[in-house]
Design an enzyme around this catalytic site. Structure first.
Site, mmCIF file in Angstrom:
data_model
loop_
_atom_site.group_PDB
_atom_site.id
_atom_site.type_symbol
_atom_site.label_atom_id
_atom_site.label_comp_id
_atom_site.label_asym_id
_atom_site.label_seq_id
_atom_site.Cartn_x
_atom_site.Cartn_y
_atom_site.Cartn_z
ATOM 1 N N PRO A 136 0.803 -1.231 0.000
ATOM 2 C CG PRO A 136 -0.983 -1.606 1.489
ATOM 3 C CD PRO A 136 0.319 -2.195 1.020
ATOM 4 C CD1 TRP A 164 -1.170 -1.405 -5.667
ATOM 5 C CD2 TRP A 164 -3.223 -1.535 -6.548
ATOM 6 N NE1 TRP A 164 -1.845 -0.268 -5.311
ATOM 7 C CE2 TRP A 164 -3.114 -0.318 -5.836
ATOM 8 C CE3 TRP A 164 -4.436 -1.833 -7.188
ATOM 9 C CZ2 TRP A 164 -4.168 0.589 -5.736
ATOM 10 C CZ3 TRP A 164 -5.478 -0.934 -7.084
ATOM 11 C CH2 TRP A 164 -5.347 0.266 -6.385
ATOM 12 C CB THR A 166 -2.522 -9.872 -11.211
ATOM 13 O OG1 THR A 166 -2.408 -8.506 -11.587
ATOM 14 C CG2 THR A 166 -3.330 -10.617 -12.259
ATOM 15 N NE ARG A 275 -22.128 4.174 -39.849
ATOM 16 C CZ ARG A 275 -23.373 4.354 -39.444
ATOM 17 N NH1 ARG A 275 -24.246 3.354 -39.533
ATOM 18 N NH2 ARG A 275 -23.761 5.500 -38.928
ATOM 19 C CD GLN A 343 -13.289 10.358 -32.622
ATOM 20 O OE1 GLN A 343 -13.378 10.164 -31.416
ATOM 21 N NE2 GLN A 343 -13.915 11.360 -33.226
ATOM 22 N N GLY A 346 -17.322 5.764 -33.947
ATOM 23 C CA GLY A 346 -18.234 6.847 -33.595
ATOM 24 C C GLY A 346 -19.055 6.519 -32.364
ATOM 25 C CD GLU A 370 4.600 -7.301 -15.014
ATOM 26 O OE1 GLU A 370 5.685 -7.406 -15.598
ATOM 27 O OE2 GLU A 370 3.724 -8.180 -15.038
ATOM 28 C CB THR A 372 4.090 4.111 -13.844
ATOM 29 O OG1 THR A 372 5.307 4.788 -13.464
ATOM 30 C CG2 THR A 372 3.292 3.739 -12.602
#
Length: 390
Positions: A136, A164, A166, A275, A343, A346, A370, A372
């Site tokens: 922590p 943290w 996993t 599309r 994006q 859309g 692992e 930052t």
């Protein structure tokens, strides 16, 4: 709603065995991962059965020696398997990477007796591992960890909290970095702790933005007695063991990020082909096609970077800087590509009817885990300038 991905990535693999391995992985992704990933993520279900299936197929111990139950594959091959798994379901791809990371200490620094006794079970698929370094109050400053292990006869008594983690609460074993000596890096040791050890418990899983099928939780050690023969290496060697594992683990994260980015691109390309607006596919519009081109270029560059680092590792060369570069570039690229995929779709991209919004949420955590990406830049900079520091 699901869109069929485009044709598989063409890969250059060193052996026929490696090519068969990639074919097997793709078949498992199609059969075991893709049909359930979206629903299980939405419900936060941990796919423990999938890891057993991967283990029985030999995919949980790929980079480790055959004599200990592994696949004895080059990292160059293992990482491409990881990319395929992550493209199908990041919780699974990242889970395999974390499991491989949790086996690294024993496989690389453990005694031969301990390897023969424990590694076959760890690599065979029935067991799933977790890696316990962060706490922590000590994340990036891992050398400041406080979880203590005091020798008491033939065991260590362990007290403290890891954060943290996993697979926290579902792992069968924990590779835990603990303090056995003075403050700083020199007082840290590595212990292999069985998940069912009395005094080991998990807090409720963290409520995360993404990766909901992969439990992340604090692990509490409250007077847990760990047999002294589960010490990996020697007392005081733990910090070096941790950093060695992270160099390899960062390549795993880079491969997972590339898989997520590839999946996002595949869906964006297929959507752009089908599309239609203003009487033609939106892929025909230059503004959108240029966006797809940039996305594809970032993915190819990231893949080349992580594979180059893996080949250095396989050749026995230093790869700390290259692993940090790969982790930094691939995870930043995954975030950009996934955001651009939203994006391209859309309004539909912002809905849960399509998977790209999930890819965007999942990509974010890869810039954090692992080390930052700010830490990766520190590692790279110090390697370039010869600077000191942990």
């Amino acid at each position: 709603m699901s869109i069929s991905p485009t044709k598989p990535v063409e890969r250059q693999l060193p052996t026929e065995e490696a090519r068969d391995l990639l074919t097997l992985t793709r078949e498992l992704v199609e059969r075991e991962l893709l049909p359930r990933a979206a629903a299980d993520e939405a419900e936060g279900r941990f796919p423990r059965d999938v890891f057993r299936t991967l283990g029985s197929a030999g995919l949980l111990g790929l980079p480790y020696p055959e004599r200990h139950g592994g696949g004895e594959q080059p990292y160059e091959v293992y990482l491409q398997v990881l990319e395929e798994l992550a493209a199908g379901w990041l919780a699974v791809g990242l889970g395999v990477s974390v499991h491989t990371l949790s086996c690294h200490a024993l496989a690389t620094f453990g005694s031969e007796e301990l390897k023969q006794r424990l590694l076959p079970g760890m690599l065979g698929g029935d067991q799933l591992g977790a890696y316990c370094l962060s706490e922590p109050q000590s994340g990036s400053d891992a050398a400041a960890l406080r979880t203590s292990a005091v020798r008491d006869g033939d065991a260590y008594t362990v007290n403290g909290t890891k954060a943290w983690i996993t697979h926290g609460g579902v792992a069968d074993f924990y590779s835990a970095m603990v303090r056995t000596g003075q403050e700083g890096a020199g007082g840290i040791s590595a212990l292999l702790v069985a998940g069912d050890t009395p005094g080991v418990s998990a807090a409720p899983p963290e409520r995360k933005m993404g990766m909901k099928s992969s439990p992340t939780a604090q692990i509490h050690f409250d007077g847990a007695r760990v047999p002294a023969d589960r010490l990996i290496g020697e007392e005081g060697q733990g910090f070096a063991i941790a950093l060695s594992a992270l160099d390899s683990g960062r390549l795993g994260i880079a491969a997972c990020a590339t898989g997520v980015a590839q999946a996002a691109l595949d869906h964006a390309v297929e959507y752009a082909r089908t599309r239609r607006q203003f009487g033609r596919p939106i892929a025909d519009f230059q503004g959108l096609s240029f966006m797809l081109a940039d996305m594809a270029t970032q993915i190819e560059a990231g893949r080349a970077l992580y594979l180059a680092a893996a080949r250095r590792r396989d050749a026995g060369l230093s790869f700390t800087k290259e692993a940090a570069m790969a982790k930094l570039f691939c995870t930043d690229a995954a975030m950009r590509v996934a955001t651009d995929a939203v994006q391209v779709l859309g309004g539909y991209g912002y809905t849960q009817d399509y998977p790209v919004e999930r890819y965007m949420r999942e990509a974010k955590v890869l810039q954090i885990v692992e080390g930052t990406n700010q830490i990766q830049r520190m590692v790279i900079g110090r390697r370039l300038t010869g600077g000191n520091g942990r």
